[in-house]
Design an enzyme around this catalytic site. Structure first.
Site, short mmCIF file in Angstrom:
data_model
loop_
_atom_site.label_atom_id
_atom_site.label_comp_id
_atom_site.label_asym_id
_atom_site.label_seq_id
_atom_site.Cartn_x
_atom_site.Cartn_y
_atom_site.Cartn_z
NE ARG A 178 10.65 -29.78 -7.33
CZ ARG A 178 11.70 -30.40 -7.85
NH1 ARG A 178 12.56 -29.74 -8.60
NH2 ARG A 178 11.88 -31.69 -7.63
CB SER A 221 11.66 -42.40 -9.40
OG SER A 221 12.50 -41.29 -9.17
CB THR A 243 14.80 -39.41 -2.25
OG1 THR A 243 13.70 -40.27 -2.05
CG2 THR A 243 14.56 -38.55 -3.48
CB CYS A 255 -0.72 -4.08 8.52
SG CYS A 255 0.46 -2.78 8.19
CD GLU A 306 9.45 -32.68 -5.31
OE1 GLU A 306 9.79 -33.64 -6.02
OE2 GLU A 306 9.30 -31.53 -5.77
CG LEU A 308 15.07 -31.67 -4.23
CD1 LEU A 308 15.16 -32.01 -2.76
CD2 LEU A 308 13.84 -32.33 -4.84
CB CYS A 320 -0.73 -0.05 5.45
SG CYS A 320 0.83 -0.77 4.93
CD GLU A 348 -1.20 -2.27 2.24
OE1 GLU A 348 -0.04 -2.63 1.94
OE2 GLU A 348 -1.86 -2.81 3.13
CB ALA A 387 5.34 -38.50 -9.60
N1 LIG Z 1 7.89 -40.96 -7.76
C1 LIG Z 1 8.09 -40.12 -6.80
O1 LIG Z 1 7.29 -39.20 -6.54
C2 LIG Z 1 9.34 -40.22 -6.00
C3 LIG Z 1 10.15 -41.33 -6.07
N2 LIG Z 1 11.28 -41.42 -5.30
C4 LIG Z 1 12.08 -42.63 -5.36
O2 LIG Z 1 11.95 -43.26 -4.08
C5 LIG Z 1 13.12 -43.99 -3.75
C6 LIG Z 1 13.57 -43.67 -2.34
O3 LIG Z 1 12.49 -43.74 -1.43
P1 LIG Z 1 12.55 -44.50 -0.04
O4 LIG Z 1 13.40 -45.69 -0.19
O5 LIG Z 1 11.17 -44.65 0.42
O6 LIG Z 1 13.34 -43.54 0.90
P2 LIG Z 1 13.31 -42.02 1.38
O7 LIG Z 1 13.81 -41.13 0.31
O8 LIG Z 1 12.02 -41.70 2.02
O9 LIG Z 1 14.44 -42.05 2.49
C7 LIG Z 1 14.25 -42.81 3.64
C8 LIG Z 1 15.40 -42.55 4.57
O10 LIG Z 1 15.38 -41.20 4.97
C9 LIG Z 1 15.75 -41.07 6.34
N3 LIG Z 1 14.54 -40.59 7.01
C10 LIG Z 1 13.55 -39.86 6.43
N4 LIG Z 1 12.61 -39.53 7.32
C11 LIG Z 1 12.99 -40.02 8.47
C12 LIG Z 1 12.43 -39.99 9.77
N5 LIG Z 1 11.31 -39.33 10.05
N6 LIG Z 1 13.08 -40.64 10.73
C13 LIG Z 1 14.22 -41.28 10.46
N7 LIG Z 1 14.81 -41.32 9.27
C14 LIG Z 1 14.20 -40.70 8.27
C15 LIG Z 1 16.19 -42.48 6.73
O11 LIG Z 1 17.53 -42.56 6.26
P3 LIG Z 1 18.84 -43.05 7.08
O12 LIG Z 1 18.36 -43.91 8.21
O13 LIG Z 1 19.65 -43.76 6.08
O14 LIG Z 1 19.48 -41.82 7.53
C16 LIG Z 1 15.33 -43.34 5.86
O15 LIG Z 1 15.85 -44.63 5.66
C17 LIG Z 1 14.14 -43.62 -4.81
O16 LIG Z 1 14.19 -44.68 -5.72
C18 LIG Z 1 13.55 -42.39 -5.49
O17 LIG Z 1 13.95 -42.32 -6.83
C19 LIG Z 1 11.60 -40.43 -4.43
C20 LIG Z 1 10.85 -39.30 -4.33
C21 LIG Z 1 9.65 -39.11 -5.11
N1 LIG Z 2 10.03 -39.46 -10.46
C1 LIG Z 2 9.29 -38.35 -10.47
C2 LIG Z 2 9.47 -37.32 -9.51
N2 LIG Z 2 10.42 -37.49 -8.54
C3 LIG Z 2 10.90 -36.44 -7.62
O1 LIG Z 2 11.65 -35.47 -8.31
C4 LIG Z 2 13.03 -35.50 -7.85
C5 LIG Z 2 13.97 -35.07 -8.93
O2 LIG Z 2 13.85 -33.70 -8.99
P1 LIG Z 2 14.88 -32.78 -9.80
O3 LIG Z 2 16.25 -33.38 -9.67
O4 LIG Z 2 14.77 -31.44 -9.20
O5 LIG Z 2 14.39 -32.81 -11.22
C6 LIG Z 2 13.19 -36.91 -7.38
O6 LIG Z 2 14.27 -37.09 -6.51
C7 LIG Z 2 11.89 -37.12 -6.66
O7 LIG Z 2 11.86 -36.40 -5.44
N3 LIG Z 2 8.70 -36.22 -9.60
C8 LIG Z 2 7.77 -36.05 -10.60
O8 LIG Z 2 7.09 -35.01 -10.66
N4 LIG Z 2 7.61 -37.01 -11.52
C9 LIG Z 2 8.31 -38.15 -11.52
O9 LIG Z 2 8.11 -38.99 -12.42
ZN LIG Z 3 0.97 -2.75 5.96
#
Ligand SMILES: NC(=O)C1=CN([C@@H]2O[C@H](COP(=O)(O)OP(=O)(O)OC[C@H]3O[C@@H](n4cnc5c(N)ncnc54)[C@H](OP(=O)(O)O)[C@@H]3O)[C@@H](O)[C@H]2O)C=CC1
Ligand SMILES: Nc1c(N[C@@H]2O[C@H](COP(=O)(O)O)[C@@H](O)[C@H]2O)[nH]c(=O)[nH]c1=O
Ligand SMILES: [Zn+2]
Length: 341
Positions: A176, A160, A188, A71, A272, A196, A80, A48, A146
């Site tokens: 994002r 993935s 991941t 505000c 994610e 990211l 403001c 404003e 996803a």
């Molecule tokens: N299609 C999609 O949207 C997506 C797909 N993916 C895919 O998923 C796969 C990985 O997923 P996933 O195996 O489930 O694992 P995550 O990426 O969720 O990682 C899990 C690990 O993260 C740590 N962690 C996270 N949160 C906590 C918590 N609250 N407490 C304790 N530890 C925690 C631990 O690691 P540690 O004990 O080792 O420290 C745990 O083993 C990859 O293949 C990736 O490509 C990933 C993101 C998105």
């Molecule tokens: N595979 C998958 C996703 N995966 C998410 O996107 C991350 C990769 O992001 P970047 O490296 O920034 O491009 C990957 O690690 C996971 O968290 N997202 C989606 O929209 N579609 C997809 O099919």
């Molecule tokens: Zn203001």
């Protein structure tokens, strides 16, 4: 219509006002825009004030349109509402009420200003995360995944990329862009070294958060080209890594992780994946929205990389319900957005 122009300014400046909301303002006199303004930086002039400054003497007798209620408090800058009165504005139109501060509406009315609140769903939806986060002192959490139509998030080799199509992923980048931080689990991170960021929007501001039991080791790819100041490691063990923020959260419960991230000034958080991480947040009910992108593909297999597996199967009586907020289509993919019912 002018309120929509004020909202356009919000979209341009989204994400650059730190812990403050993004606000847009347009001042209109005799159906001509005489001033526009946005809140550009936390601690600096509000929308404003910038618009009134531009309007100069044209503000006298004009109507001020603002996305958020002006505000009335002394924060980092003066109220403001006082500026609006001093500038001689005769009418104020706003869309979202500021539920966290005392209202300035009656003050403006007492000074003879006509005040009107307009209902605008898009503006209300835009500010909902801000107010939810401010009143709870926790980040507003959006979980994104996803999957294939059989709910798989990666293949047998944990690859993935990619399940969803280019348009879906471009949309995910748009989502994002409005975030302060994007969080993934350590698996991941190790598997994908995800960037990211919202690179389609040339955004380098969003923090990248990795949750781990620790110890955390930087992937080679990140070690070479990553801006370490963007990284936040949430670790169950105390650890020091040069140039990287490591937050020690001993129990790593979703509640404690969120509190710690709020203390790092994160208001809007996107989780994610992977599915282990998402599961802990869903089971603890620590989320506000779920964004589920579904691609018309099948991966099959057992429970590996299934988007949600839990130890027990709920009964019809106590299963979790959601409200469907929207259905979007990106060519053959769909995006379903849910909120807790
Ligand atoms: N299609 C999609 O949207 C997506 C797909 N993916 C895919 O998923 C796969 C990985 O997923 P996933 O195996 O489930 O694992 P995550 O990426 O969720 O990682 C899990 C690990 O993260 C740590 N962690 C996270 N949160 C906590 C918590 N609250 N407490 C304790 N530890 C925690 C631990 O690691 P540690 O004990 O080792 O420290 C745990 O083993 C990859 O293949 C990736 O490509 C990933 C993101 C998105
Ligand atoms: N595979 C998958 C996703 N995966 C998410 O996107 C991350 C990769 O992001 P970047 O490296 O920034 O491009 C990957 O690690 C996971 O968290 N997202 C989606 O929209 N579609 C997809 O099919
Ligand atoms: Zn203001």
């Amino acid at each position: 219509m002018y309120i929509n122009k004020a909202f356009e300014l919000v979209k341009w400046t989204e994400g650059q006002t730190g812990m403050n909301p993004t606000v847009g303002c347009v001042i209109v006199k005799d159906d001509r825009i005489v001033g526009i303004g946005a809140h550009l930086t936390e601690g600096e002039a509000h929308a404003e004030v910038n618009a009134i400054h531009m309007a100069g003497t044209h503000a006298q007798g004009a109507t001020l349109y603002c996305t958020l209620e002006p505000c009335s408090h002394h924060g980092k800058t003066p109220p403001c509402t006082e500026k609006i009165v001093a500038a001689g504005i005769s009418k104020v139109v706003y869309a979202a009420s500021d539920v966290t501060l005392s209202s300035g509406v009656s003050y403006m009315q007492s000074k003879g200003i006509e005040v009107e609140k307009v209902e605008d769903d898009a503006i209300a939806a835009f500010y909902a995360p801000f107010f939810t986060s401010k009143t709870s002192s926790l980040p507003y959490v959006t979980i994104k995944m996803a999957t294939t139509i059989d709910g798989k998030t990666a293949d047998d080799e944990s690859i993935s990329k990619w399940i969803t199509n280019d348009k879906s992923r471009a949309h995910a980048h748009q989502v994002r862009y409005g975030m302060d931080a994007i969080m993934v689990g350590y698996n991941t991170y190790k598997k994908d070294t995800p960037t990211l960021d919202a690179r389609l929007y040339k955004d380098k501001r969003i923090k990248k958060v990795i949750v781990t039991n620790g110890p955390f080791v930087l992937n080679t790819q990140d070690d070479n080209d990553y801006d370490r100041s963007r990284l936040i490691i949430v670790s169950a063990i105390d650890q020091h890594i040069d140039g990287i923020t490591v937050i020690h959260v001993p129990r790593l419960s979703p509640e404690d992780i969120l509190k710690a991230l709020y203390n790092e000034r994160i208001r809007n958080l996107l989780i994610e994946g992977g599915m282990q991480t998402i599961r802990t947040f869903i089971e603890a009910k620590c989320y506000n929205e779920i964004h589920h992108y579904i691609a018309p593909k099948l991966l099959g297999g057992t429970s590996k990389h299934q988007f949600l597996t839990t130890d027990t199967l709920s009964s019809m009586r106590d299963m979790t319900h959601f409200n469907l907020v929207s259905v979007n289509q990106f060519d053959d993919d769909v995006l379903l957005i849910y909120r807790k019912a």
